[in-house]
Design a protein around this motif. Structure first.
Motif, short mmCIF file in Angstrom:
data_model
loop_
_atom_site.label_atom_id
_atom_site.label_comp_id
_atom_site.label_asym_id
_atom_site.label_seq_id
_atom_site.Cartn_x
_atom_site.Cartn_y
_atom_site.Cartn_z
N ALA A 1 4.53 -13.22 5.72
CA ALA A 1 4.66 -14.63 6.11
C ALA A 1 4.85 -14.76 7.61
O ALA A 1 4.23 -15.61 8.27
CB ALA A 1 5.82 -15.27 5.36
N ILE A 2 5.70 -13.91 8.16
CA ILE A 2 5.95 -13.96 9.61
C ILE A 2 4.70 -13.52 10.37
O ILE A 2 4.29 -14.17 11.35
CB ILE A 2 7.16 -13.07 9.98
N ALA A 3 4.08 -12.44 9.93
CA ALA A 3 2.89 -11.93 10.61
C ALA A 3 1.76 -12.96 10.62
O ALA A 3 1.14 -13.21 11.65
CB ALA A 3 2.43 -10.64 9.95
N ALA A 4 1.52 -13.56 9.47
CA ALA A 4 0.43 -14.55 9.39
C ALA A 4 0.75 -15.79 10.20
O ALA A 4 -0.15 -16.40 10.79
CB ALA A 4 0.16 -14.90 7.93
N SER A 5 2.02 -16.18 10.26
CA SER A 5 2.38 -17.35 11.08
C SER A 5 2.18 -17.04 12.57
O SER A 5 1.99 -17.96 13.37
CB SER A 5 3.84 -17.76 10.83
N CYS A 6 2.20 -15.75 12.93
CA CYS A 6 1.96 -15.33 14.32
C CYS A 6 0.48 -15.10 14.62
O CYS A 6 0.13 -14.85 15.78
CB CYS A 6 2.73 -14.04 14.62
N GLY A 7 -0.37 -15.15 13.59
CA GLY A 7 -1.80 -15.02 13.84
C GLY A 7 -2.54 -14.02 12.99
O GLY A 7 -3.77 -13.89 13.12
N VAL A 8 -1.88 -13.29 12.10
CA VAL A 8 -2.58 -12.40 11.18
C VAL A 8 -3.45 -13.24 10.24
O VAL A 8 -3.03 -14.29 9.76
CB VAL A 8 -1.59 -11.52 10.39
N ASP A 9 -4.66 -12.75 9.97
CA ASP A 9 -5.65 -13.54 9.23
C ASP A 9 -5.82 -13.11 7.78
O ASP A 9 -6.34 -13.88 6.97
CB ASP A 9 -7.00 -13.40 9.94
N PHE A 10 -5.39 -11.91 7.45
CA PHE A 10 -5.74 -11.30 6.17
C PHE A 10 -4.57 -10.42 5.75
O PHE A 10 -4.15 -9.54 6.51
CB PHE A 10 -7.01 -10.47 6.38
N LEU A 11 -4.02 -10.67 4.56
CA LEU A 11 -2.87 -9.91 4.07
C LEU A 11 -3.29 -9.04 2.89
O LEU A 11 -3.86 -9.54 1.92
CB LEU A 11 -1.75 -10.85 3.61
N CYS A 12 -3.00 -7.75 2.99
CA CYS A 12 -3.19 -6.88 1.85
C CYS A 12 -1.94 -6.95 0.97
O CYS A 12 -0.84 -6.75 1.47
CB CYS A 12 -3.43 -5.45 2.30
N TYR A 13 -2.14 -7.26 -0.29
CA TYR A 13 -0.97 -7.41 -1.15
C TYR A 13 -0.24 -6.09 -1.32
O TYR A 13 -0.79 -5.01 -1.14
CB TYR A 13 -1.38 -8.01 -2.49
N VAL A 14 1.02 -6.20 -1.66
CA VAL A 14 1.85 -5.05 -2.02
C VAL A 14 2.52 -5.40 -3.34
O VAL A 14 3.01 -6.51 -3.52
CB VAL A 14 2.90 -4.76 -0.92
N THR A 15 2.54 -4.46 -4.27
CA THR A 15 3.12 -4.72 -5.57
C THR A 15 4.52 -4.09 -5.68
O THR A 15 4.91 -3.28 -4.83
CB THR A 15 2.24 -4.13 -6.70
N PRO A 16 5.28 -4.43 -6.73
CA PRO A 16 6.58 -3.78 -6.93
C PRO A 16 6.47 -2.27 -7.11
O PRO A 16 7.44 -1.55 -6.94
CB PRO A 16 7.12 -4.45 -8.21
N ALA A 17 5.26 -1.80 -7.45
CA ALA A 17 5.05 -0.37 -7.71
C ALA A 17 4.72 0.42 -6.46
O ALA A 17 4.56 1.64 -6.54
CB ALA A 17 3.93 -0.20 -8.73
N GLU A 18 4.61 -0.24 -5.30
CA GLU A 18 4.25 0.45 -4.07
C GLU A 18 5.15 1.67 -3.85
O GLU A 18 6.37 1.60 -4.01
CB GLU A 18 4.39 -0.50 -2.88
N HIS A 19 4.53 2.79 -3.49
CA HIS A 19 5.21 4.07 -3.24
C HIS A 19 5.69 4.76 -4.53
O HIS A 19 6.28 5.85 -4.45
CB HIS A 19 6.43 3.91 -2.32
N LEU A 20 5.47 4.15 -5.68
CA LEU A 20 6.04 4.70 -6.92
C LEU A 20 5.01 5.11 -7.97
O LEU A 20 5.16 6.12 -8.63
CB LEU A 20 7.00 3.68 -7.55
N ARG A 21 3.94 4.27 -8.14
CA ARG A 21 2.96 4.56 -9.19
C ARG A 21 1.75 3.66 -8.99
O ARG A 21 1.78 2.73 -8.17
CB ARG A 21 3.55 4.30 -10.58
N LEU A 22 0.69 3.91 -9.78
CA LEU A 22 -0.42 2.97 -9.83
C LEU A 22 0.08 1.68 -10.47
O LEU A 22 0.73 1.71 -11.52
CB LEU A 22 -1.57 3.54 -10.67
#
Length: 437
Positions: free
Chosen positions: A315-336
């Motif tokens: 949210a902060i990055a996009a408000s500063c000008g980021v155009d495209f967000l790659c989602y992150v899930t609760p499983a990030e770093h843990l599993r598929l």
């Protein structure tokens, strides 16, 4: 009139059908859209062979877009399960789906994905190369890496992540500047290993002009991967990350000279107070090319909740000008991710994107919130559900805990501030303890 890519058309002043669709969807002046595509500030990833695509714009002045990562792996090779996720991602209005498949029937999955997806499709050819050739990493040739990129172009992939910024020179910067997490980019680490094992230059950098030929032929957008992105906040905004970013700016200009559209990828894990500076650096060093971030994640201590840490940073990055967000899930770093993990990740990213769009003044963003405010003031539950970013969840919560009085909820009951203010403003009595007449 003939043109090779969306950027080529824009430079010639040609309005493509894809531009017309994006201009209407975004409520942006078509001439302004064409001007920004010509400058590289907006991209419309639209491979000529992706026939089911609904064109979508990414970049300056447009709504913030979100990407969903999917794909099969050695531990989870079930194509049908991933296709179920694809269908849900499209139903939930994801703008892009990246196929990160690295094992098994990757071509079968990719073709099914492209055939059925109205969303943009992205891939990472270096992931596919090991499985495609059934070779150990060290034994894959430079030509074979490029041939995989061509195959993805033929299949209809709209954008490819290419880690061309990890070179012998930037690798030397990495070696001289110790990190906690070393290289966490999967594509970056594979190419670094290939370079070290073969004592050779990164093939995607050494043969970058040949890669541009492929991208120009299919109008396949290049997403310049951040091989040296920080994998923990302690590594954020360090010498390795910035050295690569400078090179990505040079690669951006080389692509534009060939009318190839470019997205630049960014961190990663960074401190919350470094986000604005990171966006400024990318926009300056990469000449306002669309910026694509994984999160960023603003703390490292929340495994199982990284969709939240990512949404805060996003949210902060996009408000500063980021155009495209790659989602992150609760499983990030843990599993598929499971299907439910994917859904949570999409919603978190959509919230982050919308929060930023309000800040950026994107057409229609604040109006959506105003409609919700009116619905809440009127205690119009049906309208509240319809306006919710996750209508099903809102309906389920209401259904699972039904209040005695329909103009309240089970938390406040007859003490509901909205209910009582509506009554007072209408000159009615406030009835909290007594029974209804």
């Amino acid at each position: 009139m003939n043109y090779t890519t969306q950027m080529d058309a824009a430079k010639r002043g040609i309005i493509t059908k894809e531009m017309e669709i994006v201009a209407k969807e975004e409520n942006i002046n078509i001439d302004l859209l064409v001007e920004r595509i010509a400058k590289g500030q907006i991209v419309i990833p639209a491979n000529k062979n992706h026939k089911s695509l609904k064109p979508c714009g990414i970049g300056k002045g447009l709504s913030t877009k979100i990407n969903v990562n999917l794909g099969i792996s050695r531990d989870c090779p079930n194509v049908d399960k991933e296709i179920e996720k694809v269908d849900w991602a499209i139903k939930m209005n994801a703008h892009a789906i990246m196929d990160l498949s690295s094992y098994g029937k990757t071509e079968e999955f990719r073709k099914k994905l492209i055939d059925r997806s109205t969303a943009m499709i992205g891939t990472v050819p270096v992931y596919d190369a090991v499985g495609f050739y059934d070779k150990e990493l060290q034994d894959i040739t430079s030509k074979e890496f490029l041939d995989v990129a061509r195959k993805h172009g033929e299949d209809g992939v709209d954008f490819i992540t290419v880690h061309a910024g990890i070179t012998n020179a930037t690798a030397d910067v990495f070696k001289r500047n110790k990190r906690v997490m070393n290289i966490v980019s999967r594509g970056g680490s594979l190419l670094y290993a290939w370079m070290e094992l073969n004592k050779a230059e990164n093939p995607f950098f050494e043969y970058y002009d040949e890669l541009l030929n492929i991208c120009e032929e299919y109008d396949m957008t290049i997403s310049l991967g951040d091989s040296l992105r920080p994998g923990c906040i302690d590594d954020g905004t360090d010498a390795s990350q910035i050295a690569e970013l400078i090179l990505l700016g040079e690669l951006t200009k080389r692509a534009w000279e060939r009318n190839v559209q470019v997205i630049v990828e960014g961190p990663g894990h960074i401190k919350i107070d470094e986000i604005k500076a990171n966006v400024l650096l990318e926009k300056k060093l990469c000449f306002d090319a669309p910026f694509y971030t994984l999160g960023p994640l603003v703390t490292d201590i929340a495994p199982g909740y990284d969709h939240i840490t990512s949404a805060i940073g996003g949210a902060i990055a996009a408000s500063c000008g980021v155009d495209f967000l790659c989602y992150v899930t609760p499983a990030e770093h843990l599993r598929l991710p499971t299907l439910d993990d994917m859904k949570e990740g999409i919603i978190a990213s959509q919230i982050a994107a919308h929060v930023a769009d309000i800040s950026k003044g994107v057409s229609g963003a604040e109006e959506w919130d105003l409609k919700m405010a009116h619905a809440r003031q009127e205690l119009n539950w049906e309208e509240i559900f319809k306006l919710s970013i996750d209508e099903d969840k809102a309906r389920t919560y209401r259904k699972e805990s039904t209040p005695e009085f329909s103009d309240s909820c089970t938390m406040c009951g007859k003490m509901c501030s909205v209910r009582n203010m509506n009554r007072v403003m209408d000159g009615k009595d406030i009835n909290i303890l007594r029974s209804e007449d």
